[in-house]
Design a protein around this motif. Structure first.
Motif, PDB file in Angstrom:
ATOM      1  N   GLY A  14       0.795  -1.219   0.000  1.00 54.59           N
ATOM      2  CA  GLY A  14       0.000   0.000   0.000  1.00 54.59           C
ATOM      3  C   GLY A  14       0.830   1.271   0.000  1.00 54.59           C
ATOM      4  O   GLY A  14       0.302   2.363  -0.207  1.00 54.59           O
ATOM      5  N   GLY A  15       2.120   1.124   0.224  1.00 52.82           N
ATOM      6  CA  GLY A  15       3.004   2.274   0.274  1.00 52.82           C
ATOM      7  C   GLY A  15       3.483   2.708  -1.103  1.00 52.82           C
ATOM      8  O   GLY A  15       3.059   2.180  -2.136  1.00 52.82           O
ATOM      9  N   SER A  16       4.390   3.680  -1.104  1.00 48.90           N
ATOM     10  CA  SER A  16       4.895   4.257  -2.342  1.00 48.90           C
ATOM     11  C   SER A  16       6.419   4.355  -2.320  1.00 48.90           C
ATOM     12  O   SER A  16       7.032   4.458  -1.260  1.00 48.90           O
ATOM     13  CB  SER A  16       4.311   5.665  -2.542  1.00 48.90           C
ATOM     14  OG  SER A  16       2.907   5.634  -2.644  1.00 48.90           O
ATOM     15  N   GLY A  65      -2.302   2.266 -13.751  1.00 46.29           N
ATOM     16  CA  GLY A  65      -3.110   2.896 -12.717  1.00 46.29           C
ATOM     17  C   GLY A  65      -2.418   3.038 -11.384  1.00 46.29           C
ATOM     18  O   GLY A  65      -2.914   3.729 -10.492  1.00 46.29           O
ATOM     19  N   ARG A  66      -1.261   2.394 -11.209  1.00 50.23           N
ATOM     20  CA  ARG A  66      -0.523   2.481  -9.943  1.00 50.23           C
ATOM     21  C   ARG A  66       0.839   3.140 -10.119  1.00 50.23           C
ATOM     22  O   ARG A  66       1.320   3.825  -9.228  1.00 50.23           O
ATOM     23  CB  ARG A  66      -0.332   1.082  -9.348  1.00 50.23           C
ATOM     24  CG  ARG A  66      -1.622   0.355  -9.047  1.00 50.23           C
ATOM     25  CD  ARG A  66      -1.364  -0.950  -8.287  1.00 50.23           C
ATOM     26  NE  ARG A  66      -0.566  -1.896  -9.054  1.00 50.23           N
ATOM     27  CZ  ARG A  66       0.589  -2.400  -8.643  1.00 50.23           C
ATOM     28  NH1 ARG A  66       1.092  -2.054  -7.473  1.00 50.23           N
ATOM     29  NH2 ARG A  66       1.236  -3.273  -9.399  1.00 50.23           N
ATOM     30  N   PHE A  67       1.469   2.916 -11.245  1.00 53.74           N
ATOM     31  CA  PHE A  67       2.807   3.458 -11.508  1.00 53.74           C
ATOM     32  C   PHE A  67       2.715   4.579 -12.533  1.00 53.74           C
ATOM     33  O   PHE A  67       1.876   4.549 -13.442  1.00 53.74           O
ATOM     34  CB  PHE A  67       3.735   2.369 -12.054  1.00 53.74           C
ATOM     35  CG  PHE A  67       4.117   1.299 -11.068  1.00 53.74           C
ATOM     36  CD1 PHE A  67       3.494   1.169  -9.843  1.00 53.74           C
ATOM     37  CD2 PHE A  67       5.121   0.393 -11.390  1.00 53.74           C
ATOM     38  CE1 PHE A  67       3.845   0.175  -8.945  1.00 53.74           C
ATOM     39  CE2 PHE A  67       5.494  -0.612 -10.519  1.00 53.74           C
ATOM     40  CZ  PHE A  67       4.845  -0.719  -9.297  1.00 53.74           C
ATOM     41  N   THR A  68       3.606   5.544 -12.402  1.00 59.48           N
ATOM     42  CA  THR A  68       3.679   6.649 -13.356  1.00 59.48           C
ATOM     43  C   THR A  68       5.133   6.886 -13.728  1.00 59.48           C
ATOM     44  O   THR A  68       5.983   7.072 -12.853  1.00 59.48           O
ATOM     45  CB  THR A  68       3.099   7.933 -12.760  1.00 59.48           C
ATOM     46  OG1 THR A  68       1.740   7.715 -12.378  1.00 59.48           O
ATOM     47  CG2 THR A  68       3.140   9.062 -13.793  1.00 59.48           C
ATOM     48  N   ILE A  69       5.404   6.872 -15.022  1.00 61.89           N
ATOM     49  CA  ILE A  69       6.752   7.155 -15.514  1.00 61.89           C
ATOM     50  C   ILE A  69       6.806   8.599 -15.985  1.00 61.89           C
ATOM     51  O   ILE A  69       5.834   9.128 -16.541  1.00 61.89           O
ATOM     52  CB  ILE A  69       7.146   6.186 -16.649  1.00 61.89           C
ATOM     53  CG1 ILE A  69       8.630   6.332 -16.996  1.00 61.89           C
ATOM     54  CG2 ILE A  69       6.251   6.368 -17.875  1.00 61.89           C
ATOM     55  CD1 ILE A  69       9.131   5.253 -17.970  1.00 61.89           C
ATOM     56  N   SER A  70       7.926   9.243 -15.728  1.00 60.89           N
ATOM     57  CA  SER A  70       8.107  10.620 -16.171  1.00 60.89           C
ATOM     58  C   SER A  70       9.575  10.822 -16.517  1.00 60.89           C
ATOM     59  O   SER A  70      10.416   9.963 -16.229  1.00 60.89           O
ATOM     60  CB  SER A  70       7.666  11.612 -15.089  1.00 60.89           C
ATOM     61  OG  SER A  70       8.413  11.437 -13.905  1.00 60.89           O
ATOM     62  N   GLN A  81       7.283   6.596 -10.417  1.00 60.69           N
ATOM     63  CA  GLN A  81       6.536   6.753  -9.182  1.00 60.69           C
ATOM     64  C   GLN A  81       5.652   5.532  -9.009  1.00 60.69           C
ATOM     65  O   GLN A  81       4.819   5.234  -9.873  1.00 60.69           O
ATOM     66  CB  GLN A  81       5.676   8.022  -9.230  1.00 60.69           C
ATOM     67  CG  GLN A  81       4.803   8.229  -8.012  1.00 60.69           C
ATOM     68  CD  GLN A  81       5.600   8.484  -6.750  1.00 60.69           C
ATOM     69  OE1 GLN A  81       6.572   9.239  -6.755  1.00 60.69           O
ATOM     70  NE2 GLN A  81       5.206   7.849  -5.649  1.00 60.69           N
ATOM     71  N   MET A  82       5.840   4.829  -7.914  1.00 61.14           N
ATOM     72  CA  MET A  82       5.113   3.580  -7.669  1.00 61.14           C
ATOM     73  C   MET A  82       4.210   3.762  -6.455  1.00 61.14           C
ATOM     74  O   MET A  82       4.711   4.000  -5.344  1.00 61.14           O
ATOM     75  CB  MET A  82       6.094   2.437  -7.442  1.00 61.14           C
ATOM     76  CG  MET A  82       7.112   2.280  -8.572  1.00 61.14           C
ATOM     77  SD  MET A  82       8.192   0.842  -8.369  1.00 61.14           S
ATOM     78  CE  MET A  82       9.087   1.313  -6.893  1.00 61.14           C
ATOM     79  N   ASN A  83       2.926   3.683  -6.672  1.00 60.85           N
ATOM     80  CA  ASN A  83       1.944   3.834  -5.603  1.00 60.85           C
ATOM     81  C   ASN A  83       1.173   2.536  -5.400  1.00 60.85           C
ATOM     82  O   ASN A  83       1.142   1.673  -6.281  1.00 60.85           O
ATOM     83  CB  ASN A  83       0.964   4.965  -5.936  1.00 60.85           C
ATOM     84  CG  ASN A  83       1.644   6.312  -6.047  1.00 60.85           C
ATOM     85  OD1 ASN A  83       2.636   6.578  -5.377  1.00 60.85           O
ATOM     86  ND2 ASN A  83       1.108   7.169  -6.902  1.00 60.85           N
ATOM     87  N   ASN A  84       0.558   2.428  -4.242  1.00 63.10           N
ATOM     88  CA  ASN A  84      -0.239   1.242  -3.920  1.00 63.10           C
ATOM     89  C   ASN A  84       0.545  -0.038  -4.212  1.00 63.10           C
ATOM     90  O   ASN A  84       0.062  -0.946  -4.892  1.00 63.10           O
ATOM     91  CB  ASN A  84      -1.546   1.259  -4.706  1.00 63.10           C
ATOM     92  CG  ASN A  84      -2.515   0.191  -4.239  1.00 63.10           C
ATOM     93  OD1 ASN A  84      -2.427  -0.293  -3.114  1.00 63.10           O
ATOM     94  ND2 ASN A  84      -3.438  -0.191  -5.112  1.00 63.10           N
ATOM     95  N   LEU A  85       1.738  -0.091  -3.689  1.00 64.39           N
ATOM     96  CA  LEU A  85       2.610  -1.228  -3.966  1.00 64.39           C
ATOM     97  C   LEU A  85       2.053  -2.503  -3.363  1.00 64.39           C
ATOM     98  O   LEU A  85       1.437  -2.489  -2.280  1.00 64.39           O
ATOM     99  CB  LEU A  85       4.013  -0.950  -3.438  1.00 64.39           C
ATOM    100  CG  LEU A  85       4.846  -0.003  -4.329  1.00 64.39           C
ATOM    101  CD1 LEU A  85       6.003   0.595  -3.552  1.00 64.39           C
ATOM    102  CD2 LEU A  85       5.349  -0.750  -5.550  1.00 64.39           C
ATOM    103  N   LYS A  86       2.322  -3.591  -4.064  1.00 59.68           N
ATOM    104  CA  LYS A  86       1.849  -4.914  -3.654  1.00 59.68           C
ATOM    105  C   LYS A  86       3.048  -5.838  -3.475  1.00 59.68           C
ATOM    106  O   LYS A  86       4.094  -5.617  -4.098  1.00 59.68           O
ATOM    107  CB  LYS A  86       0.916  -5.486  -4.711  1.00 59.68           C
ATOM    108  CG  LYS A  86      -0.272  -4.595  -5.051  1.00 59.68           C
ATOM    109  CD  LYS A  86      -1.081  -5.195  -6.182  1.00 59.68           C
ATOM    110  CE  LYS A  86      -2.263  -4.303  -6.550  1.00 59.68           C
ATOM    111  NZ  LYS A  86      -3.069  -4.878  -7.661  1.00 59.68           N
ATOM    112  N   PRO A  87       2.909  -6.883  -2.671  1.00 61.18           N
ATOM    113  CA  PRO A  87       4.031  -7.827  -2.511  1.00 61.18           C
ATOM    114  C   PRO A  87       4.533  -8.384  -3.844  1.00 61.18           C
ATOM    115  O   PRO A  87       5.740  -8.616  -3.994  1.00 61.18           O
ATOM    116  CB  PRO A  87       3.438  -8.918  -1.617  1.00 61.18           C
ATOM    117  CG  PRO A  87       2.408  -8.203  -0.813  1.00 61.18           C
ATOM    118  CD  PRO A  87       1.811  -7.194  -1.748  1.00 61.18           C
TER     119      PRO A  87
END
Length: 124
Positions: A14-16, A65-70, A81-87
């Motif tokens: 759930g972290g980033s 929907g969870r990761f964003t590349i820039s 940017q990695m959000n809502n990380l999962k195992p």
């Protein structure tokens, strides 16, 4: 060309995290930068890529929907940017550069330069 990826670490589900990939050495007028990941015992998986202008981005299905590349072209640095990380996101993350103005797609073999990788561990 040297690519240096950093920003990995241990995070709870759930972290980033934000990964960075800095390119140095030879410069290119046009290129694509990509992020891949590889978990133990698995093949290298495409995560995302971006054009040098930042105008075109693509994502693997598992991270949409969870990761964003820039990209910051002035700094020759790409970010993930990695959000809502999962195992299941646990892996070594690699950045890569393809010295072309045409997108090379998700195949690792199409990329010309690779960074050393940074480990992302997501605990449940």
């Amino acid at each position: 060309v040297q690519l240096q990826a950093f920003g990995g670490g241990l995070v709870q589900a759930g972290g980033s995290l934000r990964l960075s990939c800095a390119a140095s050495g030879r410069t290119f007028s046009s290129y694509y930068m990509g992020w891949f990941r590889q978990a133990p015992g698995k093949e290298r998986e495409f995560v995302a890529d971006i054009s040098w202008s930042g105008g075109t981005t693509y994502y693997g299905d598992s991270v949409k929907g969870r990761f964003t590349i820039s990209i910051d072209s002035a700094k020759s640095t790409a970010y993930l940017q990695m959000n809502n990380l999962k195992p299941e996101d646990t892996a070594v993350y690699y950045c890569a550069l393809a010295a072309t103005r045409l997108r090379v797609g998700p195949l690792p073999s199409r990329y010309d330069y690779w960074g050393q990788g940074t480990l992302v561990t997501v605990s449940s």
